[in-house]
Design a protein around this motif. Structure first.
Motif, PDB file in Angstrom:
ATOM      1  N   SER A 152      -4.507  64.347  31.204  1.00 11.83           N
ATOM      2  CA  SER A 152      -4.622  65.675  31.850  1.00 11.83           C
ATOM      3  C   SER A 152      -5.748  66.485  31.207  1.00 11.83           C
ATOM      4  N   LYS A 153      -5.817  66.410  29.877  1.00 11.24           N
ATOM      5  CA  LYS A 153      -6.852  67.167  29.161  1.00 11.24           C
ATOM      6  C   LYS A 153      -8.246  66.638  29.523  1.00 11.24           C
ATOM      7  N   ALA A 154      -8.345  65.313  29.592  1.00  9.50           N
ATOM      8  CA  ALA A 154      -9.646  64.712  29.939  1.00  9.50           C
ATOM      9  C   ALA A 154     -10.054  65.128  31.353  1.00  9.50           C
ATOM     10  N   ILE A 211     -13.355  67.523  32.883  1.00  9.12           N
ATOM     11  CA  ILE A 211     -14.282  67.219  33.980  1.00  9.12           C
ATOM     12  C   ILE A 211     -14.234  68.369  34.988  1.00  9.12           C
ATOM     13  N   ASP A 212     -13.009  68.809  35.245  1.00  8.96           N
ATOM     14  CA  ASP A 212     -12.769  69.841  36.244  1.00  8.96           C
ATOM     15  C   ASP A 212     -13.611  71.097  35.967  1.00  8.96           C
ATOM     16  N   VAL A 213     -13.664  71.482  34.708  1.00  9.68           N
ATOM     17  CA  VAL A 213     -14.392  72.697  34.354  1.00  9.68           C
ATOM     18  C   VAL A 213     -15.891  72.532  34.659  1.00  9.68           C
ATOM     19  N   LEU A 214     -16.411  71.330  34.461  1.00 11.04           N
ATOM     20  CA  LEU A 214     -17.834  71.093  34.761  1.00 11.04           C
ATOM     21  C   LEU A 214     -18.077  71.061  36.262  1.00 11.04           C
ATOM     22  N   LEU A 215     -17.122  70.478  37.005  1.00 15.26           N
ATOM     23  CA  LEU A 215     -17.266  70.447  38.469  1.00 15.26           C
ATOM     24  C   LEU A 215     -17.298  71.879  39.019  1.00 15.26           C
ATOM     25  N   LYS A 216     -16.437  72.724  38.429  1.00 14.79           N
ATOM     26  CA  LYS A 216     -16.405  74.132  38.858  1.00 14.79           C
ATOM     27  C   LYS A 216     -17.742  74.803  38.566  1.00 14.79           C
ATOM     28  N   GLN A 217     -18.267  74.539  37.362  1.00 15.36           N
ATOM     29  CA  GLN A 217     -19.548  75.154  36.977  1.00 15.36           C
ATOM     30  C   GLN A 217     -20.652  74.716  37.933  1.00 15.36           C
ATOM     31  N   ARG A 218     -20.672  73.432  38.255  1.00 11.76           N
ATOM     32  CA  ARG A 218     -21.709  72.949  39.169  1.00 11.76           C
ATOM     33  C   ARG A 218     -21.513  73.549  40.562  1.00 11.76           C
ATOM     34  N   HIS A 219     -20.238  73.671  40.965  1.00 16.55           N
ATOM     35  CA  HIS A 219     -19.912  74.272  42.259  1.00 16.55           C
ATOM     36  C   HIS A 219     -20.514  75.680  42.342  1.00 16.55           C
ATOM     37  N   ASP A 220     -20.468  76.413  41.230  1.00 19.89           N
ATOM     38  CA  ASP A 220     -21.011  77.777  41.214  1.00 19.89           C
ATOM     39  C   ASP A 220     -22.535  77.804  41.174  1.00 19.89           C
ATOM     40  N   GLU A 221     -23.128  76.767  40.601  1.00 23.29           N
ATOM     41  CA  GLU A 221     -24.595  76.740  40.469  1.00 23.29           C
ATOM     42  C   GLU A 221     -25.285  76.321  41.772  1.00 23.29           C
ATOM     43  N   ASP A 223     -20.637  61.701  31.025  1.00 25.17           N
ATOM     44  CA  ASP A 223     -20.014  61.440  29.713  1.00 25.17           C
ATOM     45  C   ASP A 223     -18.501  61.635  29.785  1.00 25.17           C
ATOM     46  N   ARG A 224     -18.119  62.741  30.426  1.00 20.14           N
ATOM     47  CA  ARG A 224     -16.685  63.053  30.449  1.00 20.14           C
ATOM     48  C   ARG A 224     -15.928  62.126  31.397  1.00 20.14           C
ATOM     49  N   ARG A 225     -16.627  61.554  32.374  1.00 19.09           N
ATOM     50  CA  ARG A 225     -16.001  60.562  33.247  1.00 19.09           C
ATOM     51  C   ARG A 225     -15.633  59.337  32.399  1.00 19.09           C
ATOM     52  N   GLU A 226     -16.562  58.950  31.505  1.00 16.49           N
ATOM     53  CA  GLU A 226     -16.296  57.822  30.606  1.00 16.49           C
ATOM     54  C   GLU A 226     -15.062  58.110  29.748  1.00 16.49           C
TER      55      GLU A 226
END
Lengths: 192, 278
Positions: free
Chosen positions: A35-37, A41-51, A138-141
């Motif tokens: 869940s933590k991993a 990833i989720d937080v980065l997807l959100k950041q990219r979604h905003d960018e 990286d975080r996908r790995e």
């Protein structure tokens, strides 16, 4: 001295019970690790979604005739967002593939617009999104390693007994399609 | 077998109250200690095996495992105090041999310490600092020797060793370029947090490489990762120049050894207690 046998038996029983508790706690840790991993990833997807809207807005100013390419990026962005909200890992993997493909198309088309290439905010966004893509990779790995550890552990003896007793299940790997696994190398795309 | 157990039972009954209490107390302590060490080995072996490795570039925040190579802090290696070896981190201990009236020997620590500087590591993607305070450090470079003179050229300040006594010197070091495995709490410092992090460290080393490191880091304007002890004391903080596989074997072996040892005081306790009461 007839009691020695039962005492040893009782001690072994207590140890087995304690070992069961250790296994249970480890399985809980593994589950939370996954869940933590995923959250990472989720937080980065959100950041990219905003960018991405910022990128589209910047690009639109120079590429007014490339509406289809931009529409693809927005569609892929929405697809990733929907899959992310539903925590559907397989769908995120597929949508992420489309996202990368559409971004590559966008930047390939952008090659023909030298003024866009020289735009400061475009360069910053390009760098930012490139960094996010690397971090997602990286975080996908890391996520997949967490999933593997969990999935292997719940099938190993004696953990499998505790896992079945308490319904610890496997998780899906986050897989991108082979052709879409490449990092988006925007530097190369622009020949810089 | 039955005869032996009956004899033990007889012996337990014949113990006077103070001997009975002493034996019960000692056996209980050993039982608990061995059992705790068995559980510790088991837990650590599982935690190490079950924690995935994070890349430093995108390291997830929180309890994490990292792998990299040690490097001298901003290019400034330390000199270890006992052997004067260039290294990235050290720990030393000097013990004095004492003898009591019966001729039994014991060792008393007269000086010990650790390098106060954090350890810098890098992997293929980024760099990080490891703050070793409170960590279990396993090193390949460990030297121990004995000396009676107490007159070595030791760089640890004023320490009264006492000539004529036998001393034991131990030094552990991590060298530049050595592979490092670390498990602990990872957090990323932004510029403000970085100043807060470096300021207390700089009190010990006001004009040294730490100041330079802080300046260089600020110039790079990139986040700095720090691996440190986790708040949850059940989560081990391990720094090792042995690989992950070696550590797993080490803790598995610890669990196995203490599992076997546990039975001796436990059975002794059971024999004495039940022999006495039965």
């Amino acid at each position: 001295m007839d009691w020695l046998g039962p005492v040893i038996f009782l001690a072994v029983l207590v140890l087995v019970g304690l070992y069961g508790v250790v296994i249970y706690n480890n399985l809980v840790s593994l589950k939370h690790g996954v869940s933590k991993a995923w959250a990472n990833i989720d937080v980065l997807l959100k950041q990219r979604h905003d960018e991405l809207p910022k990128l589209v807005e910047t690009v639109k100013r120079y590429m007014s005739h490339e509406r289809e390419t931009l529409r693809e990026v927005i569609a892929a962005r929405n697809e990733v967002e929907q899959a992310r909200e539903h925590e559907d890992v397989k769908q995120v993997g597929r949508a992420e593939g489309h996202m990368r493909e559409s971004l590559m198309n966008l930047f390939a088309v952008a090659e023909d617009y030298p003024e866009l290439k020289a735009d400061q905010s475009f360069q910053q966004l390009q760098q930012r999104i490139s960094g996010l893509e690397n971090s997602i990779a990286d975080r996908r790995e890391y996520y997949n390693e967490s999933v593997n550890l969990n999935n292997v552990r719940i099938e190993q003896f004696p953990d499998v007994m505790v896992a079945r007793m308490f319904n610890f299940g496997p998780f899906d790997l986050l897989e991108f399609a082979e052709a879409e696994k490449r990092d988006v190398d925007m530097g190369n795309l622009f020949g810089s | 077998m039955q005869e032996h157990l009956a004899a033990v039972s007889q012996w337990a009954r014949s113990l006077d109250q103070s001997d009975f209490r002493l034996i019960t107390l000692v056996a209980t302590i050993f039982t608990l200690v061995f059992f705790a060490l068995f559980l510790q080995g088991l837990r650590r072996h599982r935690i190490i095996a079950d924690t995935p490795t994070a890349r430093l570039r995108s390291a997830a925040q929180g309890y994490a495992e990292i792998k990299g190579w040690a490097e001298a802090f901003e290019g400034h290696p330390l000199l270890s105090p006992l052997t004067h070896s260039a290294c990235c981190w050290y720990e030393y201990r000097i013990e004095r041999e004492d003898r009591d009236g019966d001729g039994d020997t014991s060792w008393t620590t007269v000086a010990s310490g650790r390098s106060g500087r954090p350890l810098m590591v890098h992997d293929e993607t980024h760099r990080a600092l490891i703050e070793p305070r409170g960590g279990d450090v396993v090193t390949r470079h460990r030297e121990q020797w004995y000396d009676r003179k107490g007159g070595l050229n030791i760089d640890i300040g004023p320490v009264e060793l006492g000539s004529g006594r036998r001393h034991r010197y131990t030094e552990k070091r991590i060298h530049d370029g050595e592979p490092v495995y670390a498990l602990g709490n990872l957090r990323t410092l932004d510029e403000g947090a970085m100043a807060d992090y470096f300021t207390p460290l700089m009190k010990d080393e006001p004009a040294g490489p730490l100041v330079e490191a802080a300046r260089n880091q600020a110039r790079r304007s990139e986040p700095m990762h720090v691996l440190e002890k986790h708040r949850d004391r059940r989560r081990p903080f391990i720094i090792s120049t042995d690989g992950e596989g070696d550590l797993i074997k080490r803790y598995r072996r610890q669990a196995a050894i203490f599992f076997v040892l546990f039975w001796f005081p436990f059975l002794a306790l059971a024999l004495v207690l039940l022999g006495r009461l039965g």
